[in-house]
Design a protein around this motif. Structure first.
Motif, PDB file in Angstrom:
ATOM      1  N   ALA A 104      -7.373  -0.847  -5.396  1.00 25.61           N
ATOM      2  CA  ALA A 104      -6.948  -0.033  -6.533  1.00 25.61           C
ATOM      3  C   ALA A 104      -7.974  -0.092  -7.659  1.00 25.61           C
ATOM      4  CB  ALA A 104      -5.583  -0.498  -7.033  1.00 25.61           C
ATOM      5  N   ALA A 105      -8.679  -1.219  -7.788  1.00 20.83           N
ATOM      6  CA  ALA A 105      -9.679  -1.364  -8.848  1.00 20.83           C
ATOM      7  C   ALA A 105     -10.984  -0.653  -8.521  1.00 20.83           C
ATOM      8  CB  ALA A 105      -9.956  -2.851  -9.091  1.00 20.83           C
TER       9      ALA A 105
ATOM     10  N   PHE B 279       0.815  -1.222   0.000  1.00 17.84           N
ATOM     11  CA  PHE B 279       0.000   0.000   0.000  1.00 17.84           C
ATOM     12  C   PHE B 279       0.848   1.271   0.000  1.00 17.84           C
ATOM     13  CE2 PHE B 279      -2.627  -3.312   1.828  1.00 17.84           C
ATOM     14  CZ  PHE B 279      -3.881  -3.073   1.304  1.00 17.84           C
ATOM     15  N   SER B 280       2.155   1.120   0.046  1.00 20.59           N
ATOM     16  CA  SER B 280       3.014   2.280   0.290  1.00 20.59           C
ATOM     17  C   SER B 280       3.399   3.045  -0.969  1.00 20.59           C
ATOM     18  CB  SER B 280       4.301   1.832   1.015  1.00 20.59           C
ATOM     19  OG  SER B 280       5.093   1.015   0.173  1.00 20.59           O
ATOM     20  N   GLU B 281       3.077   2.494  -2.140  1.00 25.86           N
ATOM     21  CA  GLU B 281       3.399   3.174  -3.403  1.00 25.86           C
ATOM     22  C   GLU B 281       2.133   3.287  -4.239  1.00 25.86           C
ATOM     23  OE1 GLU B 281       6.226   4.521  -3.943  1.00 25.86           O
ATOM     24  OE2 GLU B 281       7.419   3.606  -2.334  1.00 25.86           O
ATOM     25  N   PRO B 282       1.254   4.211  -3.898  1.00 26.55           N
ATOM     26  CA  PRO B 282      -0.054   4.274  -4.580  1.00 26.55           C
ATOM     27  C   PRO B 282       0.031   4.559  -6.070  1.00 26.55           C
ATOM     28  CG  PRO B 282       0.282   6.180  -3.152  1.00 26.55           C
ATOM     29  CD  PRO B 282       1.358   5.210  -2.828  1.00 26.55           C
ATOM     30  N   ASP B 283       1.131   5.136  -6.531  1.00 27.15           N
ATOM     31  CA  ASP B 283       1.272   5.449  -7.959  1.00 27.15           C
ATOM     32  C   ASP B 283       2.021   4.370  -8.733  1.00 27.15           C
ATOM     33  OD1 ASP B 283      -0.064   7.940  -7.765  1.00 27.15           O
ATOM     34  OD2 ASP B 283       1.743   8.831  -6.907  1.00 27.15           O
TER      35      ASP B 283
ATOM     36  N   THR C  99      -7.768  -0.862   8.312  1.00 22.05           N
ATOM     37  CA  THR C  99      -8.478  -0.899   7.032  1.00 22.05           C
ATOM     38  C   THR C  99      -8.601   0.501   6.443  1.00 22.05           C
ATOM     39  OG1 THR C  99      -9.734  -2.859   7.663  1.00 22.05           O
ATOM     40  CG2 THR C  99     -10.629  -1.512   5.888  1.00 22.05           C
ATOM     41  N   VAL C 100      -9.010   1.467   7.254  1.00 21.70           N
ATOM     42  CA  VAL C 100      -9.168   2.816   6.698  1.00 21.70           C
ATOM     43  C   VAL C 100      -7.807   3.428   6.377  1.00 21.70           C
ATOM     44  CG1 VAL C 100     -11.387   3.124   7.850  1.00 21.70           C
ATOM     45  CG2 VAL C 100      -9.321   4.018   8.933  1.00 21.70           C
ATOM     46  N   SER C 101      -6.763   3.044   7.102  1.00 24.39           N
ATOM     47  CA  SER C 101      -5.422   3.535   6.769  1.00 24.39           C
ATOM     48  C   SER C 101      -4.989   3.044   5.398  1.00 24.39           C
ATOM     49  CB  SER C 101      -4.410   3.093   7.831  1.00 24.39           C
ATOM     50  OG  SER C 101      -4.706   3.670   9.086  1.00 24.39           O
ATOM     51  N   GLU C 102      -5.341   1.800   5.070  1.00 25.45           N
ATOM     52  CA  GLU C 102      -5.037   1.271   3.746  1.00 25.45           C
ATOM     53  C   GLU C 102      -5.812   2.012   2.665  1.00 25.45           C
ATOM     54  OE1 GLU C 102      -4.088  -3.253   5.422  1.00 25.45           O
ATOM     55  OE2 GLU C 102      -6.018  -2.804   4.468  1.00 25.45           O
ATOM     56  N   CYS C 103      -7.086   2.289   2.946  1.00 28.12           N
ATOM     57  CA  CYS C 103      -7.885   3.059   1.983  1.00 28.12           C
ATOM     58  C   CYS C 103      -7.309   4.457   1.785  1.00 28.12           C
ATOM     59  CB  CYS C 103      -9.327   3.157   2.462  1.00 28.12           C
ATOM     60  SG  CYS C 103     -10.265   1.622   2.378  1.00 28.12           S
ATOM     61  N   LEU C 104      -6.923   5.103   2.867  1.00 26.98           N
ATOM     62  CA  LEU C 104      -6.335   6.439   2.761  1.00 26.98           C
ATOM     63  C   LEU C 104      -5.020   6.399   1.996  1.00 26.98           C
ATOM     64  CD1 LEU C 104      -6.964   7.810   6.382  1.00 26.98           C
ATOM     65  CD2 LEU C 104      -8.243   8.376   4.317  1.00 26.98           C
ATOM     66  N   ALA C 105      -4.213   5.380   2.241  1.00 27.82           N
ATOM     67  CA  ALA C 105      -2.925   5.280   1.556  1.00 27.82           C
ATOM     68  C   ALA C 105      -3.104   5.225   0.045  1.00 27.82           C
ATOM     69  CB  ALA C 105      -2.170   4.048   2.048  1.00 27.82           C
TER      70      ALA C 105
END
Length: 380
Positions: free
Chosen positions: A282-283, A187-191, A295-301
């Motif tokens: 991501a999809a 989850f640390s590289e959203p791009d 869970t919300v931290s992953e969504c925010l990331a």
């Protein structure tokens, strides 16, 4: 070389996932430093483990009003109160093997993602039996009294408000650090190219040109997810959206979702427990989930808008409040609200885009690195 001991408690999945995120990030990026992750519940008697984990899950699911009362009462009970001292005494009687395991590990530093091992180490440090620094990672977007364990080397907070609350409740400012809540390296590289929306949707057999709704019940499969999915599939609209439904470890729910997938070809992807949640997020154009801290931290990331459901009274309600204040999420109070808000949001791409932008602004995908740099003394 620093040897870290990361201590979690498997009461719910969030504390363990935060610990796993720190362990994985250190292994990936901070050699030759090493880390050992220990679940405290693996080193306590079965009876204590059942009360501390199973009882907690049953309480929040079957008697949420009682849990809400207990959460509020313990939040205003001082750390030195007789009831808290009695609780810690009972815990010590059941956690001798855990303390021995900690001593055996001989770490250079400890990070706790739950207050229970932090409290045990506080006593050990006070008696001179453990000398290494101990850090406490708070895994929600609000502060509860149980996290105010005296004598920690540092307190790692999700947000500036949590840090403010720590200082307001007596924690020395120099020990409070805003890092975010650690998420896994995935989850640390959203791009990253592998997290491109169209590529992830296509890999799941979905049409990237049509809206995608991710509905997740969490790793323990809490909640009647198949019924929720069946209702939202019946919602009208000019562009019928697609659903990724993640049942977690709930085998019965997964089987019912597979049946729904057969009845609605091309509209439902049924998933059990998965380590690919980052690709499913991501999809998605919208994530329907309980507001657990991890869970919300992953969504925010990943910058995902959220529709929150069934928050556990106390900590998850506060997480939901934070996200709604910041315009990154809506909250559905009941099944009717879920149907209405799913339909409204999925029909409003501009609203979803605005929520996604707020989510991305709040996200801390590099939180695990920030924690490790602080603990390892590499600079913030």
């Amino acid at each position: 070389m620093t040897k870290l001991l990361i201590l979690s408690v498997s009461a719910g999945n969030g504390h363990v996932r935060a610990a796993q995120a720190l362990e994985a990030t250190l292994a990936q990026s901070y050699a030759p430093h090493t880390a050992v992750h220990v679940d405290a519940m693996a080193h306590v008697p079965a009876g204590f483990r059942k009360v501390y984990t199973d009882w907690y899950l049953q309480l929040v699911n079957r008697a949420p009003e009682l849990w809400s009362y207990l959460h509020q009462r313990t939040d205003v009970t001082p750390h030195h109160a007789p009831s808290q001292r009695l609780r810690r005494g009972i815990e010590r009687l059941s956690t001798g093997a855990l303390v021995r395991e900690i001593r055996r590990a001989k770490p250079d530093a400890v990070i706790c993602t739950h207050f229970l091992p932090a409290e045990l180490l506080m006593r050990e440090r006070n008696r001179g039996r453990i000398e290494c620094p101990v850090w406490l990672q708070i895994t929600d977007y609000d502060l509860h009294n149980m996290w105010l364990v005296p004598g920690m080397t540092g307190y790692l907070a999700a947000t500036e408000e949590v840090a403010f609350r720590l200082r307001a409740r007596g924690i020395p400012p120099e020990r409070v650090h805003v890092t975010g809540i650690p998420v896994m390296p995935a989850f640390s590289e959203p791009d990253a190219p592998e997290l491109a929306h169209a590529a992830c949707a296509s890999a799941l057999g979905l049409d990237p040109a049509r809206p995608v709704l991710l509905m997740a019940s969490g790793g323990a499969g809490v909640g009647d997810l198949p019924s929720m999915v069946e209702r939202v599939l019946a919602l009208g609209g000019d562009t019928p959206f697609q659903v990724i439904a993640v049942a977690g470890r709930n085998a019965d729910a997964h089987a019912r979702l597979e049946a729904l997938s057969q009845r609605h070809p091309g509209r439902v992807v049924a998933v059990g427990f998965t380590n690919e949640m980052h690709k499913m997020m991501a999809a998605a154009d919208l994530v329907v989930t309980k507001p657990g801290g991890l869970t919300v931290s992953e969504c925010l990331a990943l910058g995902k808008p959220m529709l929150l459901i069934s928050p556990i009274p106390g900590q998850e309600e506060h997480n939901a409040g934070f996200l709604m204040e910041e315009s990154a999420a809506w909250l559905a109070y009941d099944a009717i609200g879920l149907d209405y808000k799913v339909a409204r949001l999925m029909a409003d791409p501009a609203k979803l885009a605005a929520m996604a932008a707020r989510s991305r602004a709040l996200g801390k995908p590099q939180a695990a690195r920030a924690v490790l740099q602080r603990v390892l003394g590499l600079g913030a």
